[in-house]
Design an enzyme around this catalytic site. Structure first.
Site, short mmCIF file in Angstrom:
data_model
loop_
_atom_site.label_atom_id
_atom_site.label_comp_id
_atom_site.label_asym_id
_atom_site.label_seq_id
_atom_site.Cartn_x
_atom_site.Cartn_y
_atom_site.Cartn_z
N LYS A 180 41.96 40.11 32.94
CA LYS A 180 40.77 39.77 33.74
C LYS A 180 39.53 39.91 32.87
O LYS A 180 39.43 40.85 32.07
CB LYS A 180 40.70 40.70 34.96
CG LYS A 180 39.60 40.35 35.95
CD LYS A 180 39.61 41.27 37.17
CE LYS A 180 38.55 40.86 38.21
NZ LYS A 180 38.54 41.72 39.40
N SER A 202 38.42 39.23 43.96
CA SER A 202 37.79 38.61 42.80
C SER A 202 38.76 38.31 41.66
O SER A 202 38.43 37.54 40.77
CB SER A 202 36.69 39.52 42.27
OG SER A 202 37.25 40.74 41.80
N SER A 254 40.18 43.39 45.68
CA SER A 254 40.29 42.31 44.69
C SER A 254 41.60 42.22 43.92
O SER A 254 41.80 41.26 43.19
CB SER A 254 39.16 42.41 43.68
OG SER A 254 38.00 41.87 44.24
N1 GLN Z 1 35.54 41.15 48.26
C1 GLN Z 1 34.96 42.43 48.03
C2 GLN Z 1 33.55 42.27 47.54
O1 GLN Z 1 33.13 41.17 47.39
C3 GLN Z 1 35.78 43.22 47.07
C4 GLN Z 1 35.65 42.77 45.68
C5 GLN Z 1 36.45 43.62 44.74
O2 GLN Z 1 37.36 44.33 45.13
N2 GLN Z 1 36.05 43.59 43.48
O3 GLN Z 1 32.86 43.21 47.30
#
Ligand code: GLN
EC number: 6.3.5.7
Length: 453
Positions: A52, A132, A156
């Site tokens: 990532k 994400s 995410s």
């Molecule tokens: N969807 C959540 C956010 O936008 C979690 C994102 C994540 O876990 N990095 O904050």
């Protein structure tokens, strides 16, 4: 490695990779071959992985998929990836993600959206892979790597795994070092793997986990043999079904999947019990205060001086403003504004402090549940299957935030959670179930996850 490099080239339409490192990959693969020949190959010798873009990789561009990092190329390597290379893994390239990991669909990346390799039956419409860690999930699902690193602040790892039919585990907070990972919300961020099977995810986590003196929140506990837990007996384990997760308007398909998962665990000898986590409904609003608050503070470092991109101005303040105005995308700006607001004098007590108190109550709910002898909790991973690109979150960001309804509680409590593919919806799209465990008891999740998989 060659097969995967070929697959990556043939699947560029998915936009899963934002950097490809074929030369580096071949060199690492050859080095792994040599080690194997000497009988000295590590547990991941020659295994090609995608990383990532939130993980700093020495000499390879790392931008968190934000324009503000420009072509930032770290002179250091994150602890987690250092451990993967130590064990023989091969770097195929860097994977797309939502900008600074803020999102649930991988549509906020400055490199554009990732396309989910899955399609609805009889439709060509392109779907999101979740976010994400959308690049990680799509790359694993499409065979563009054997496994990938990911991070999870509110879901995410688990939500994109559920959207792509892959396995994703967010370990206990403190299990993996955060050193060298671009920070979003430091008290919630954790690294973990996305892989094709529960066994693969156990092997990968074994390499990624471990104490690191460079991260003061990493925990000094030995890393168990996670792979040995795969296939372990679940006989007599008490599994909690939290009634508060039966949300209004839950699709019948998700309900069915959930009951099916419970049946499978029962058939394997586990005992199912109803449990209550009464503060669940406050988790999402509290998360969307705590996470932006920490993000606004973490993102203050992108000032046009220290990293990546700069837009000049007549003086330093203008330079800051111009750089941040041009460098951050809309969702990131929204989070910074919410975060600075809830932390500002006069509002701090009403929002941030209150959200932290709610966080403690959420954590206590889980503790009480575990004190009653519950080994793990079973819930759906997401409220729906993958949705279309451009379908959600346009005018109403909250519509997108609702995707995290089953996952954020786990980060707020610092617990481990795994998403395992468990079935499909009427259109043939994958659906996942989530298992939530006791602190540092990832092993139970691997044993239970394998029953469902
Ligand atoms: N969807 C959540 C956010 O936008 C979690 C994102 C994540 O876990 N990095 O904050």
């Amino acid at each position: 490695t060659d097969a995967h490099l070929g697959a990556i080239e043939a699947a560029r339409v998915l936009n899963a990779y934002v950097v490809e490192t074929p030369d580096e990959a071949r060199k690492m693969a050859q080095a792994a071959d040599a080690q194997i020949a000497k009988g000295e190959g590590g547990p991941l010798a020659g295994i090609p992985l995608g990383i990532k873009d939130l993980f700093a990789t020495k000499g390879t561009r790392t931008t968190a998929c934000s324009k503000i990092l420009g072509d930032f190329t770290p002179t250091y390597e994150s602890t987690v990836t250092t451990q993967l290379w130590r064990d023989g893994a091969v770097l195929l390239g860097k994977l797309n993600n939502d900008e600074f990991a803020m999102g649930s669909s991988n549509e906020t990346s400055c490199f554009g959206p990732v396309v989910n390799p899955w399609r609805r039956a009889g439709s060509d419409a392109k779907l999101v892979p979740g976010g994400s860690s959308g690049g990680s999930a799509a790359a694993v699902a499409a065979g563009l790597c054997l496994g990938a690193t990911a991070t999870d602040t509110g879901g995410s790892i688990r939500q994109p795994a559920a959207f792509t039919g892959t396995v994703g585990i967010k370990p206990t907070y403190g299990r993996c070092s955060r050193w060298g990972i671009v920070a979003f919300a430091s008290s919630l961020d954790q690294a973990g793997p996305i892989a094709r099977t529960v066994r693969d995810s156990a092997i990968l986590l074994g390499s990624m986990a471990g104490y690191d003196p460079k991260d003061t929140t990493s925990v000094d506990r030995p890393v168990p043999n996670y792979e040995a837990a795969v296939g372990g007996s679940v006989k007599g384990m008490k599994i909690g079904i939290p009634k508060e997760y039966r949300i209004d308007g839950m699709p019948a398909e998700i309900e069915k999947l959930w009951s099916q998962g419970a049946e499978w665990l029962k058939a394997a000898g586990a005992e199912l019990v109803e449990v209550s986590l009464p503060h669940t409904k406050y988790a999402l609003p509290a998360y969307y205060i705590v996470a932006p608050a920490e993000a606004s503070s973490n993102l203050a470092r992108y000032d046009g001086v220290r990293y990546g991109a700069r837009v000049n101005g007549r003086n330093i303040v203008e330079m800051y403003e111009a750089t941040r105005a041009a460098g951050f995308g809309a969702e990131v700006k929204r989070r910074i504004m919410i975060g600075t607001y809830v932390l500002s004098a006069g509002y701090y007590d009403a929002y941030y402090l209150r959200a932290q108190k709610v966080r403690t109550l959420i954590k206590r709910d889980f503790e009480q549940c575990f004190e009653q002898g519950v080994s793990a909790i079973l819930t759906p991973a997401t409220p729906s299957a993958a949705f279309g690109i451009g379908e959600k979150g346009g005018a109403d960001p909250v519509e997108m935030y609702l995707n995290d309804i089953f996952t954020v509680t786990v980060n707020m409590a610092g617990l481990p959670g795994i998403a395992v593919p468990a079935g499909s919806d009427s259109q043939g799209l994958p659906l996942g179930l989530q298992l939530i465990g006791r602190p540092f008891d990832e092993e139970t999740l691997f044993s239970l996850g394998e029953v469902i998989e």
